[in-house]
Design a protein around this motif. Structure first.
Motif, short mmCIF file in Angstrom:
data_model
loop_
_atom_site.label_atom_id
_atom_site.label_comp_id
_atom_site.label_asym_id
_atom_site.label_seq_id
_atom_site.Cartn_x
_atom_site.Cartn_y
_atom_site.Cartn_z
N ARG A 1 -2.17 -3.32 -1.35
CA ARG A 1 -2.86 -2.33 -2.02
C ARG A 1 -4.38 -2.45 -1.88
O ARG A 1 -4.86 -3.41 -2.15
N ASP B 1 -6.51 -0.42 -4.02
CA ASP B 1 -6.83 0.32 -5.26
C ASP B 1 -7.02 -0.31 -6.46
O ASP B 1 -7.12 0.22 -7.69
N ALA C 1 1.66 6.70 -0.88
CA ALA C 1 0.78 5.67 -1.52
C ALA C 1 1.29 5.16 -3.00
O ALA C 1 1.70 5.96 -3.64
N ASN C 2 1.05 3.96 -2.99
CA ASN C 2 1.92 3.09 -4.11
C ASN C 2 1.37 3.79 -5.39
O ASN C 2 0.32 3.84 -5.86
N ARG D 1 0.85 -1.23 -0.08
CA ARG D 1 0.07 0.00 0.01
C ARG D 1 0.96 1.14 -0.02
O ARG D 1 0.63 2.31 -0.63
#
Lengths: 429, 347
Positions: free
Chosen positions: B219, B221, B152-153, B139
């Motif tokens: 993550r 997302d 954030a990635n 993440r």
């Protein structure tokens, strides 16, 4: 005067056309909705049947077995212990080596043995233990073929793939082709699917254990939920006073019908397993949990059915001198029975398809022995579908669909029974 | 007057009768626990049931954590005898076991399991490292512009992570947090991959909770997709969309070699031999834990354990190897047998 009539007629004619159009559109929407539903059902059934049909046939291989004492490693002993620990798989291996001289060495023997299910060794053991005089003789027997061979015969394994991407080697495929040419390897009706319990070997796995578990569970559910549900409905409709308490009960029953089934599983875990100490994974507990699940449905539909009986029937019975109880048991309940049965069957059909509450009480389990009673560990058909869908072996894919077909047939039988019963109880007034 | 009262009383009487009879004893072994070990324990259970004089043990798949909870709930026929575990039991779990009176817990190592990052055979092989996987899936990652800061990635495609990888979108299907496979993946891949970065390595030891949080968080997302516990589903999805990668146990890959392949990690392709020899780094030991107090109460416990550790089951060419378990080296098997033997004799 005539002018206004003409105007009205023209307006009516115009609106009439519009109203007819609206009706035609509405009918079209309805038809489309039905067609969409039917096509989804057809697609689902078609996909399941197309995939599951193959599982009703199973590859079998016929071999000439020689009960050779040296191969078994018995050295003259005939004690039950010696017979129980003898190497029966070696008999199968030697039979295959006799047929295929190129299956030499450890690796060759292992590769050949993979063509035949490991149930063959257990069957030979049984035959020898029943009749030890078989040792030294020979006979021709038919065994289950291994799952990979089965999948190969059904065309699920592509022989044109490179050797390291398929489960069978070139040598094994050559053996399979040779056996097939002799007629020693063929697809036959898969009886084991209906007579075996679960197994980790796809070719030996069957649905009988799950089917028996489902029947025991549903029997418990039916025996408990039907009388309790009907009694509750009759009391609430015919005897209970109308006050705040009965209103509260009614609201609660309606709410219970909408509670997610996993909640009943948690309740069952806390109440039946932890408090009453009933055994895990037993159809008895499963049936009790599903009773909780089906009761609201049965009570609600039974109340509706009882309410639909015309008041004139009640008044006539009371007028002829029947007591309230006689009026309910002799007149109202028999007349309401078709509706009550419909409700009970809807409830049971839902119970038959449940897996979530059974997860909590341990019925999602690997069980080989077919259950023989209400407290034996067992599983049910939808859980069996779930367990097979989760297994790594490719051959379980078709068995998953086949188990779904059995589940659908079971459901069909339950529903057909309900329809017949309903027809018999049907009365008109 | 005729029908209702018997209808009401019958089920109650019947329930009372069966309740009394239900819990008098148990003549079969009960196993609960990990869904990863389930295929192996069920195979042993079936073999044991077929050859022995005992009933086939009942095996439930509850997950390692849930299984240990059930196992540690107490001693007696109402509680399981053995728990399958895809990780070692923790000190906290042993403590809760002891509190409930379960004092003697015998550990038996049964072999190894590899976790693979697999792709469809329709797409080229991706050579991955633990560092690549961390950068692709964590993440938070160190900011490429300022390596001292975590952001954030930002990575969208594999070639942003490592220029040698193809310019494909990062999309990985994997198990949810409840799964033992996920625990093992974060421990073996992510926690190793994140130590490649000084800013995170500095946290190790000094700020352990923060280190764990940074390394173990995946993550959310859309690049890492939780696919549920059903590994067959992941295999099917890989077939349908070849650009995606999937994370699951080695045994599922072995059954599906015609459609998927395992990506090499740190230059080693996951095969039976590379996992057994320890060259393939993403592998973990599997265990069963046995309740000592049940040893002579439930019939067949000793014989079942003997079958489990026998050469024909957990040996190099045993039937568990056919089911995808990576067997231990011969010396380790001998050690496991000896330790089990000594613990059983002490009783």
């Amino acid at each position: 005067m005539s002018n206004s009539v003409q105007q009205t007629q023209a307006r009516v004619a115009a609106s009439l056309r519009r109203r007819y159009r609206a009706e035609r559109r509405f009918k079209l929407y309805g038809l489309l909705a039905v067609l969409l539903g039917v096509s989804f059902v057809l697609f689902l059934f078609g996909a399941i049947i197309a995939q599951g049909a193959a599982a009703f046939r199973q590859a079998q291989v016929t071999l000439d077995i020689q009960y050779n004492e040296d191969v078994l490693g018995l050295a003259g002993e005939r004690t039950p212990e010696a017979l129980a620990t003898a190497d029966y798989a070696a008999l199968v291996r030697e039979a295959l080596r006799a047929r295929f001289p190129d299956a030499q060495g450890r690796e060759g023997g292992r590769a050949a043995l993979r063509l035949v299910s490991n149930s063959a060794a257990h069957e030979l053991q049984r035959r020898v233990e029943v009749d030890p005089s078989r040792i030294g003789t020979g006979e021709r027997l038919t065994f289950l073929a291994g799952a990979d061979v089965d999948q190969f015969l059904k065309g699920k394994i592509d022989r044109t793939l490179p050797e390291d991407q398929r489960p069978l080697s070139d040598q094994q495929i050559a053996w399979i082709d040779a056996l097939r040419e002799d007629g020693a390897l063929r697809l036959a009706f898969n009886r084991g699917f209906f007579t075996n319990g679960d197994s980790r070997e796809p070719e030996q796995a069957g649905v009988l254990g799950a089917l028996a578990g489902s029947m025991y569970t549903l029997l418990v559910t039916l025996v408990l939920s039907f009388p309790i549900g009907v009694a509750a409905a009759a009391y609430l409709e015919e005897f209970a006073p109308r006050n705040r308490w009965t209103d509260l009960i009614e609201v609660n029953i309606n709410n219970l019908a909408a509670v997610p089934s996993i909640v009943f599983g948690l309740l069952g875990l806390a109440l039946f397993l932890n408090f009453f100490g009933l055994p895990r994974s037993a159809p008895l507990v499963g049936g009790l949990v599903l009773t909780l699940l089906t009761l609201p449905t049965i009570i609600i539909t039974s109340r509706a059915a009882i309410r639909a009986v015309p008041p004139s029937i009640r008044e006539a019975a009371l007028g002829m001198g029947a007591s309230n109880l006689q009026m309910v048991t002799d007149h109202v309940l028999p007349l309401a029975m078709p509706g009550i049965l419909t409700g009970a069957i809807i409830g049971l059909a839902r119970a038959l398809g449940e897996t979530a509450p059974l997860l909590m009480i341990g019925m999602v389990a690997f069980i080989v022995d077919v259950p023989r009673g209400f407290t034996d560990p067992s599983t049910v058909l939808p859980v069996q579908v779930f367990l097979w869908a989760d297994s790594p072996e490719r051959a379980f894919v078709e068995r998953t669909s086949a188990a779904i077909i059995v589940l659908l047939l079971f459901l069909l039988i339950v529903n057909a029974t309900a329809a017949v019963l309903r027809r018999r109880f049907e009365r008109r007034w | 007057m005729k029908t209702i009262p018997p209808l009401l009383i019958c089920p109650l009487l019947w329930l009372a009768a069966t309740t009394a009879a239900a819990q008098s004893g148990r003549d079969y072994i009960t196993v609960v626990g990990s869904s990863t070990v389930y295929p192996f324990t069920t195979t042993v259970a079936e073999q044991f049931g077929k050859t022995g004089k005992f009933k086939t043990p009942k095996v439930e798949s509850t997950g390692t954590g849930g299984g240990i909870k059930l196992f540690c709930a107490g001693v007696g026929v109402g509680h399981p005898d053995i728990v399958d575990a895809s990780r070692a039991i923790t000190a906290g779990e042993i403590e809760s076991c002891n509190k409930a009176g379960v004092r003697e817990v015998i550990e038996v190592k049964i072999g190894y399991d590899g976790i693979v990052v697999a792709g469809s055979n329709k797409s080229p092989v991706m050579k991955l490292s633990r560092r690549d996987l961390f950068l692709a899936l964590a993440r938070q990652v160190p900011d490429p512009a300022n390596p001292q800061k975590l952001i954030a990635n930002p990575y969208k495609t594999w070639n942003q992570v490592n220029p040698e990888l193809p310019a494909e979108k990062i999309e990985v299907l994997g198990p949810p947090p409840t799964s033992g496979t996920r625990d093992a993946f974060t421990e073996l891949v992510m926690e190793n991959g994140c130590t490649n970065f000084p800013v995170i390595k500095a946290l190790q030891g000094s700020d352990e909770p923060n280190f764990k949080r940074v390394c173990d968080s995946l993550r959310e997302d859309g690049a890492y997709i939780e696919a549920g516990e059903n590994d067959n589903l992941i295999v099917q999805k890989l077939q349908a969309s070849p650009k995606i990668l999937g994370i699951f146990g080695y045994s599922f890959m072995e059954e599906n070699l015609s459609v998927i392949h395992g990506s090499p990690i740190e230059g080693v392709v996951p095969t039976f031999d590379s996992i057994a020899s320890g060259q393939y780094v993403v592998s973990r030991p599997l265990f069963i834990y046995v309740k000592g107090a049940h040893m002579d109460v439930i019939p067949g416990m000793r014989q079942f354990l003997a079958e489990y550790v026998s050469q024909r089951s957990m040996g190099e060419e045993g039937y568990l190897a056919d089911k995808g378990l990576i067997p231990m080296p011969a010396a380790e098997v001998t050690a496991v047998r000896a330790s089990l033997q000594s613990k059983l004799e002490k009783k």
